[in-house]
Design a protein around this motif. Structure first.
Motif, mmCIF file in Angstrom:
data_model
loop_
_atom_site.group_PDB
_atom_site.id
_atom_site.type_symbol
_atom_site.label_atom_id
_atom_site.label_comp_id
_atom_site.label_asym_id
_atom_site.label_seq_id
_atom_site.Cartn_x
_atom_site.Cartn_y
_atom_site.Cartn_z
ATOM 1 N N UNK A 41 0.833 -1.209 0.000
ATOM 2 C CA UNK A 41 0.000 0.000 0.000
ATOM 3 C C UNK A 41 0.867 1.259 0.000
ATOM 4 N N UNK A 42 1.954 1.244 0.766
ATOM 5 C CA UNK A 42 2.866 2.392 0.789
ATOM 6 C C UNK A 42 3.483 2.612 -0.589
ATOM 7 N N UNK A 43 3.820 1.532 -1.262
ATOM 8 C CA UNK A 43 4.355 1.645 -2.623
ATOM 9 C C UNK A 43 3.340 2.243 -3.576
ATOM 10 N N UNK A 44 2.107 1.811 -3.457
ATOM 11 C CA UNK A 44 1.044 2.331 -4.323
ATOM 12 C C UNK A 44 0.827 3.828 -4.070
ATOM 13 N N UNK A 45 0.787 4.224 -2.805
ATOM 14 C CA UNK A 45 0.613 5.639 -2.469
ATOM 15 C C UNK A 45 1.787 6.469 -2.952
ATOM 16 N N UNK A 46 2.992 5.941 -2.793
ATOM 17 C CA UNK A 46 4.184 6.663 -3.233
ATOM 18 C C UNK A 46 4.155 6.870 -4.743
ATOM 19 N N UNK A 47 3.784 5.828 -5.482
ATOM 20 C CA UNK A 47 3.698 5.963 -6.944
ATOM 21 C C UNK A 47 2.602 6.947 -7.335
ATOM 22 N N UNK A 48 1.512 6.980 -6.586
ATOM 23 C CA UNK A 48 0.449 7.955 -6.861
ATOM 24 C C UNK A 48 0.929 9.372 -6.623
#
Length: 83
Positions: A41-48
């Protein structure tokens, strides 16, 4: 998207929570390693976050460096927390 569907207040509060959590992790104030689910989830938020910055910069002609490998970066931070 209609302006009636925008909800920047709620989004801002959630993104601020994410920012503070990352800050605490980096400062080792939050010493628990992320679970696999939270790491994803942190990776997804960071990419967003990167995507938003890239869109805004692209629209105004501001060049950005190549996007970092967020998964590697977050995994490294997580290892430093014992993950």
């Amino acid at each position: 998207m209609s302006e009636y569907h925008r909800n920047f207040g709620t989004i801002t509060r959630r993104m601020t929570e994410f920012e503070v959590t990352i800050h605490d992790m980096l400062a080792h104030d939050d010493t628990a390693a992320l679970t696999r689910e939270d790491l994803l989830a942190a990776g997804k938020l960071t990419r967003s976050c990167w995507a938003v910055v890239a869109m805004l910069c692209g629209a105004t002609g501001v060049d950005l460096p190549t996007e970092p490998d967020w998964d590697v970066i977050l995994a490294s931070v997580n290892v430093s927390l014992g993950g």
